[in-house]
Scaffold this active site. Sequence first.
Site: not given
Length: 509
Positions: A2, A28, A101-102, A258
């Site tokens: 995210c 996201g 985020n995570g 990526y």
Amino acid sequence: MCGVVGIVGKGPVNQDIYDALTVLQHRGQDAAGIVTVDGDRLHLRKDTGLVSQVFEQRHMQRLAGRMGIGHVRYPTAGTSSSAEAQPMYVNSPYGISLAHNGNLTNADDLVADVFRAELRHVNTESDSEILLNVFAHELDKLGAFVPGPEHIFEAISGVHARCSGAYAAVAMIMGGGIVGFRDPHGIRPLVYGCRDTRGGGEEYMIASESAALAVLGFEIMGDVGPGEAVYIDIEGRLHVQQCADEPSLTPCIFEHVYLARPDSIMDDISVHKARLRMGEKLADRILERFDKEGHEIDVVMPIPETSRTAAQPIAHRLDVKLREGFVKNRYVGRTFIMPGQNQRRKSVRQKLNAIDLEFNGKNVLLVEDSVVRGTTMQEIVQQAREAGARKVFVAVAAPPVRYPNVYGIDMPTATEFVAYNRTDDEVGSYLGADWLIYQSLDDLVDSAREGNRGINRFDCSVFDGDYVTGDIDDAYLERLSMDRNDESKQRRDAEVTEGPTVIELHNHA
């Protein structure tokens, strides 16, 4: 995966947060949200969809205030619905909003503690709401009428003591300020910086990637360290403190493969340069493999878009042309996170279209950053053959993905990986390639570490199954597999009926 952002400004921050979220949109495409504070009132808008779809002019006008946080999401845990969209909010203490985020690896234990011991209700299946409630409880038990930096940092220390897994988060506290914090392993990225308002003082920003700060004209001050917290109070004063007992930087290497934008710098490592080095090392592997007879490659073609950087040095080392053989539709999302195999296959054809002239009669080396399910690459190899390629070779700038990610990337279960129980040659045959070559893990790590020799270890768990938090066992992975398989995702998505969330919350404290 995210994207989060938080800004404490001298004027309205709604447009800056919106712009930052568009820079982070690659992290996201499932949902987006912004919450701002204006005096004693919070303004929150969140919904499923892209940033440009979620926020219309009427929404932006309501997001008043000079302090706010934002989030772009794709589903890691929970469902793909507006109820799971962030930022999330609790009214006690003070009124706290959080964007995360995570992924918390001990979420099940935490939610039991939050409900039974702390009498807090968790309304969604999102671990982000659990993290928010843990932070709120740790802050609440300090009993400060107006929280100062010392209270914020003590509460973050409590979060580190209780939470396991990966978390890079920003939280906004009514009457206080914005705090950004990162787990003691620093698995997910977080960076902060400042911007001079030319006489009006300094504004501060915290975000998932440095590119978001650079685009908005903020000077990067540094990464939020593992276990560290950065707090900007409502008056614009910056406070930084280490809040973990034994921090150890082990960032996720898949960010460099990526996830991240190439113009970002993470933990002092240029993503662009790391990918260039990946290409150089992959070219050396190709040359070593075909040293005696020589390679047959006529042209190198990157698969848009992440692999372009690695493809450049490969073409240079092999002394062949670099060509763009595919036209990408930029309005189709990342296919490895789509909910069903049929949808992913259909999306590949909509996403990429071959330029026949570049393939006809040539031996083509396709360069990809990583291969997960193999659905995309299998379709691309078929497109190359249909476009007239004589032979199709595949080079992958990362090692085979064989283990699930538990730290915030919604990869499939292990049995859905194309490399699961297959040798490299068997993967190549499955993809329809004449041959396939992967990057070695040592070369991948060296490509990233060369940018920052101070990092002794990366989280490479998707490649080697070594989970840096040390709390992942077979039982956890089995539960994860049951939750992430395509059938489970489709069933959850079918149950989603919620609409958008537009909330105004008045603080009575």
